[in-house]
Design an enzyme around this catalytic site. Structure first.
Site: not given
Ligand code: DGL
Length: 286
Positions: A12-13, A75, A152, A190, A192
């Site tokens: 993930d990012s 992600c 976050e 997403c 989050h």
């Molecule tokens: N992990 C990203 C997603 O699921 C969200 C956070 C980011 O923008 O890096 O789209």
């Protein structure tokens, strides 16, 4: 594979993808996990396709070099913009979250109209609209760029977050009315957003189904691993499996981050739903 436990790389990012790891752990009790959060370069959700593809391919290479035999791209943004680039960068099978989400939307929606909430980049890629369209679903895609920073910040059941959500939902529903779409399914596109699930549940009419892309991806990973012959034994039923031993789960996971390991540990524990003891730092280039 002989005697060695299956090692799954989860990318993930940042730490949001820990919602996917959290969903994978009970379904794959014999697997080991290597998780990489590219925290130094997040957010991905506001970046271009070329940048996300380069970052994600580097991350996938790292996970493969750490012995991952299967990759889950937790992600949504990387899955939407860079799945092909990732698949070409590594030799192991790769699962993205988009197809899994579309598949469960297909099963859930009776009106065939789905609302997808996601980052800007995911929405602009129209990856969900394509994947849902192939299954005969009409999609309203709504970018919710303020949600990631609010989550976050730990502002989950918070007045500001509820207000922001209410505005996004109203805008999306307005669009749905204009297009005469009777939305009956909302897909959380997403990493989050699963943390907002309970808040959303209270804000949406009861008859609207909320799908969580973390859960749907974990289910699909489980099925795919089984189909690929990468799981030993019978397909365990996650619902009837014994309660998880958190310490054992912790021993099966290794965590890497490209920025502060301490921040990852603290924030990540919230997404994983259990404490994270150790995070290692790595550099992935510029
Ligand atoms: N992990 C990203 C997603 O699921 C969200 C956070 C980011 O923008 O890096 O789209």
């Amino acid at each position: 594979l002989t005697g060695q436990p299956l090692r799954i790389g989860v990318f993930d990012s940042g730490f949001g993808g820990l919602t996917v790891l959290r969903a994978l752990l009970p379904r794959l009790p014999d697997a080991e996990f290597v998780y990489l959060g590219d925290t130094a370069r997040l957010p991905y959700g506001s970046k271009s396709q070329a940048t996300v593809a380069r970052y994600a391919a580097e991350a996938a290479n790292f996970l493969e070099s750490r012995g991952a035999g299967y990759l889950v791209i937790a992600c949504n943004t990387a899955s939407a913009l860079a799945l092909d680039a990732i698949q070409s960068a590594v030799a192991v099978p790769v699962l993205g979250v988009i197809e899994a989400g579309a598949e469960s939307a297909d099963l859930a929606s009776r009106t065939r109209n789905v609302l997808v909430l996601a980052t800007d980049a995911t929405v602009q890629s129209h990856a969900y609209a394509r994947a849902c369209g192939q299954r005969g679903l009409q999609t309203i895609e709504k970018a919710c760029p303020l949600l990631v920073p609010l989550i976050e910040e730990g502002w989950i059941d918070h007045a500001v977050t509820r207000q922001v959500l209410a505005i996004y939902l109203e805008e999306a529903m307005q669009l749905a009315r204009e297009r005469e779409c009777g939305i009956d399914t909302v897909l959380l596109g997403c990493t989050h957003y699963p943390l907002l699930r309970h808040v959303l549940r209270r804000m949406l009419p009861e008859e609207i189904c909320i799908l969580d892309s973390a859960e749907t991806a974990a289910e699909r990973a489980h099925r795919q691993l089984h189909a690929l012959g990468m799981l030993s034994g019978v397909l365990p039923d996650a619902a009837s499996s014994p309660p998880r031993d958190r310490e054992e789960d912790a021993l099966r996971c290794r965590f890497f981050a490209t920025d502060s390991t301490e921040k990852f540990r603290v924030l990540g524990s919230r997404f994983l739903g259990q404490p994270i003891a150790r995070v290692r730092h790595i550099d992935l280039g510029g």
